[in-house]
Write a protein that holds these residues in place. Structure first.
Motif, PDB file in Angstrom:
ATOM      1  N   PRO A 142       8.733 -10.975 -11.239  1.00 32.62           N
ATOM      2  CA  PRO A 142       7.757 -10.723 -10.176  1.00 32.62           C
ATOM      3  C   PRO A 142       6.329 -11.062 -10.615  1.00 32.62           C
ATOM      4  O   PRO A 142       5.943 -10.755 -11.731  1.00 32.62           O
ATOM      5  N   ASP A 143       5.591 -11.715  -9.735  1.00 34.38           N
ATOM      6  CA  ASP A 143       4.169 -11.981  -9.968  1.00 34.38           C
ATOM      7  C   ASP A 143       3.378 -11.255  -8.887  1.00 34.38           C
ATOM      8  O   ASP A 143       3.944 -10.495  -8.098  1.00 34.38           O
ATOM      9  N   MET A 144       2.069 -11.496  -8.832  1.00 32.97           N
ATOM     10  CA  MET A 144       1.261 -10.736  -7.874  1.00 32.97           C
ATOM     11  C   MET A 144       1.517 -11.144  -6.427  1.00 32.97           C
ATOM     12  O   MET A 144       1.232 -10.364  -5.532  1.00 32.97           O
ATOM     13  N   PHE A 145       2.069 -12.334  -6.205  1.00 31.52           N
ATOM     14  CA  PHE A 145       2.397 -12.664  -4.822  1.00 31.52           C
ATOM     15  C   PHE A 145       3.533 -11.756  -4.343  1.00 31.52           C
ATOM     16  O   PHE A 145       3.500 -11.213  -3.240  1.00 31.52           O
ATOM     17  N   HIS A 146       4.522 -11.597  -5.212  1.00 30.14           N
ATOM     18  CA  HIS A 146       5.603 -10.661  -4.868  1.00 30.14           C
ATOM     19  C   HIS A 146       5.060  -9.230  -4.736  1.00 30.14           C
ATOM     20  O   HIS A 146       5.334  -8.540  -3.757  1.00 30.14           O
ATOM     21  N   ASP A 147       4.291  -8.807  -5.725  1.00 23.48           N
ATOM     22  CA  ASP A 147       3.838  -7.404  -5.744  1.00 23.48           C
ATOM     23  C   ASP A 147       2.919  -7.092  -4.570  1.00 23.48           C
ATOM     24  O   ASP A 147       3.080  -6.059  -3.911  1.00 23.48           O
ATOM     25  N   LEU A 148       1.933  -7.957  -4.323  1.00 22.97           N
ATOM     26  CA  LEU A 148       0.962  -7.655  -3.260  1.00 22.97           C
ATOM     27  C   LEU A 148       1.484  -8.044  -1.882  1.00 22.97           C
ATOM     28  O   LEU A 148       1.566  -7.226  -0.975  1.00 22.97           O
ATOM     29  N   PHE A 149       1.820  -9.316  -1.740  1.00 25.53           N
ATOM     30  CA  PHE A 149       2.256  -9.785  -0.419  1.00 25.53           C
ATOM     31  C   PHE A 149       3.588  -9.138  -0.035  1.00 25.53           C
ATOM     32  O   PHE A 149       3.813  -8.766   1.110  1.00 25.53           O
ATOM     33  N   GLY A 150       4.490  -9.025  -1.026  1.00 21.29           N
ATOM     34  CA  GLY A 150       5.814  -8.471  -0.730  1.00 21.29           C
ATOM     35  C   GLY A 150       5.793  -6.969  -0.496  1.00 21.29           C
ATOM     36  O   GLY A 150       6.413  -6.470   0.434  1.00 21.29           O
ATOM     37  N   HIS A 151       5.108  -6.250  -1.374  1.00 22.70           N
ATOM     38  CA  HIS A 151       5.280  -4.789  -1.386  1.00 22.70           C
ATOM     39  C   HIS A 151       4.212  -3.969  -0.675  1.00 22.70           C
ATOM     40  O   HIS A 151       4.519  -2.907  -0.143  1.00 22.70           O
ATOM     41  N   THR A 152       2.940  -4.405  -0.745  1.00 19.93           N
ATOM     42  CA  THR A 152       1.904  -3.417  -0.395  1.00 19.93           C
ATOM     43  C   THR A 152       1.749  -3.174   1.109  1.00 19.93           C
ATOM     44  O   THR A 152       1.348  -2.076   1.493  1.00 19.93           O
ATOM     45  N   SER A 153       2.070  -4.171   1.940  1.00 18.49           N
ATOM     46  CA  SER A 153       1.834  -3.981   3.377  1.00 18.49           C
ATOM     47  C   SER A 153       2.538  -2.746   3.925  1.00 18.49           C
ATOM     48  O   SER A 153       1.977  -2.004   4.722  1.00 18.49           O
ATOM     49  N   LEU A 154       3.786  -2.555   3.495  1.00 15.19           N
ATOM     50  CA  LEU A 154       4.532  -1.421   4.049  1.00 15.19           C
ATOM     51  C   LEU A 154       4.047  -0.082   3.515  1.00 15.19           C
ATOM     52  O   LEU A 154       4.384   0.968   4.077  1.00 15.19           O
ATOM     53  N   LEU A 155       3.252  -0.121   2.440  1.00 18.53           N
ATOM     54  CA  LEU A 155       2.708   1.145   1.933  1.00 18.53           C
ATOM     55  C   LEU A 155       1.614   1.687   2.850  1.00 18.53           C
ATOM     56  O   LEU A 155       1.121   2.786   2.650  1.00 18.53           O
ATOM     57  N   THR A 156       1.252   0.911   3.872  1.00 15.62           N
ATOM     58  CA  THR A 156       0.323   1.426   4.885  1.00 15.62           C
ATOM     59  C   THR A 156       1.091   2.192   5.968  1.00 15.62           C
ATOM     60  O   THR A 156       0.489   2.748   6.867  1.00 15.62           O
ATOM     61  N   ASN A 157       2.419   2.180   5.879  1.00 12.57           N
ATOM     62  CA  ASN A 157       3.255   2.859   6.875  1.00 12.57           C
ATOM     63  C   ASN A 157       3.681   4.238   6.329  1.00 12.57           C
ATOM     64  O   ASN A 157       4.296   4.313   5.268  1.00 12.57           O
ATOM     65  N   GLU A 158       3.334   5.284   7.050  1.00 13.76           N
ATOM     66  CA  GLU A 158       3.575   6.657   6.555  1.00 13.76           C
ATOM     67  C   GLU A 158       5.043   6.924   6.214  1.00 13.76           C
ATOM     68  O   GLU A 158       5.350   7.436   5.147  1.00 13.76           O
ATOM     69  N   GLU A 159       5.944   6.555   7.136  1.00 15.19           N
ATOM     70  CA  GLU A 159       7.374   6.871   6.919  1.00 15.19           C
ATOM     71  C   GLU A 159       7.918   6.112   5.717  1.00 15.19           C
ATOM     72  O   GLU A 159       8.622   6.668   4.890  1.00 15.19           O
ATOM     73  N   PHE A 160       7.585   4.820   5.643  1.00 16.26           N
ATOM     74  CA  PHE A 160       8.071   4.051   4.506  1.00 16.26           C
ATOM     75  C   PHE A 160       7.460   4.590   3.208  1.00 16.26           C
ATOM     76  O   PHE A 160       8.140   4.722   2.201  1.00 16.26           O
ATOM     77  N   GLY A 161       6.170   4.890   3.254  1.00 18.59           N
ATOM     78  CA  GLY A 161       5.494   5.417   2.062  1.00 18.59           C
ATOM     79  C   GLY A 161       6.130   6.712   1.580  1.00 18.59           C
ATOM     80  O   GLY A 161       6.298   6.919   0.371  1.00 18.59           O
ATOM     81  N   ASP A 162       6.515   7.584   2.514  1.00 16.72           N
ATOM     82  CA  ASP A 162       7.178   8.850   2.136  1.00 16.72           C
ATOM     83  C   ASP A 162       8.530   8.573   1.473  1.00 16.72           C
ATOM     84  O   ASP A 162       8.893   9.194   0.484  1.00 16.72           O
TER      85      ASP A 162
END
Ligand SMILES: [Fe+2]
Length: 239
Positions: free
Chosen positions: A110-130
């Motif tokens: 994994p590089d930062m494209f995977h980490d940022l583009f792949g992972h972080t967007s859904l961390l703005t979603n409360e249910e997914f984050g929980d």
């Protein structure tokens, strides 16, 4: 654990910025009507920008405002127990290096494209984050066979999960969202899609070297969170 949470911005080369630009452009062409709405909403909240490699500091700040998640900078793959501990504390480990040009469509690590583009967007979603925090808490406590079960659950949800949006199958797994080939392949008829089933997933092996042949579809992030927490309680990994 000592991780950097105050980030310096590396001196990326013009070629590295261009790699981000190419990957971003390609995925943005492919994702409409393939990625789930919750992911697309997250992308606009994080506003990555198209021209330059984003700053971990900016993304972390925006995440914190949205749901309290933050980034920590890591050099590469984190040992799994530490990884789960970080998630349990709403800290997501991200690299800040980008893949080499020859690895544009596929990078084994994994590089930062995977980490940022792949992972972080859904961390703005409360249910997914929980759910993500709960898998961290459970994974940090699990040992032996139970740890393997958590890894399988992580694989078939966080990395390679599909979700229904208004009856249509859409992508939320970061391993798919950050891979141009997998985005197209996963929704094709070649891939078997199962209804989400915790019991089945915990016994389902996976292959990290090839495109996925079988995937699981959740109805909603609420379902994912509820069913995972039930599993955690049943196995006494969560209280
Ligand atoms: Fe990942």
């Amino acid at each position: 654990m000592a991780y950097e949470t105050v980030f310096s911005y590396p001196n990326y080369t013009a070629e590295e910025h261009e790699t981000w630009r190419l990957l971003f452009k390609k995925q943005m062409e492919l994702l409409p009507n393939r990625a789930c709405q919750e992911y697309m909403d997250g992308l606009s909240k994080l506003s990555f920008g198209t021209n330059e490699i984003p700053k971990l500091a900016d993304i972390s700040e925006r995440l914190k405002k949205a749901t309290g998640w933050q980034l920590v900078r890591v050099e590469g793959l984190v040992p799994e127990k530490e990884f789960f501990e970080l998630l349990a504390h709403k800290l997501f480990p991200s690299t800040d290096f980008i893949r080499k040009r020859e690895d544009l469509t596929y990078t084994p690590a994994p590089d930062m494209f995977h980490d940022l583009f792949g992972h972080t967007s859904l961390l703005t979603n409360e249910e997914f984050g929980d759910f993500f925090q709960a898998i961290g808490q459970a994974g940090a406590r699990a040992e032996g066979e139970l740890l393997k079960e958590i890894q399988r659950l992580y694989w078939f949800t966080v990395e390679f999960g599909l979700i229904k949006n208004k009856g249509q199958k859409r992508i939320y797994g970061s391993g798919i969202l950050s891979s141009p080939r997998e985005v197209v392949y996963c929704l094709s008829d070649k891939v078997i899609k199962h209804e989400f089933n915790v019991e089945k997933i915990t016994h389902q092996d996976y292959d990290i070297w090839h495109m996925q042949e079988e995937l699981f579809v959740i109805d909603s992030f609420e379902q994912l969170k509820t069913e995972f927490i039930n599993f955690g309680k049943r196995t006494q990994l969560l209280v």
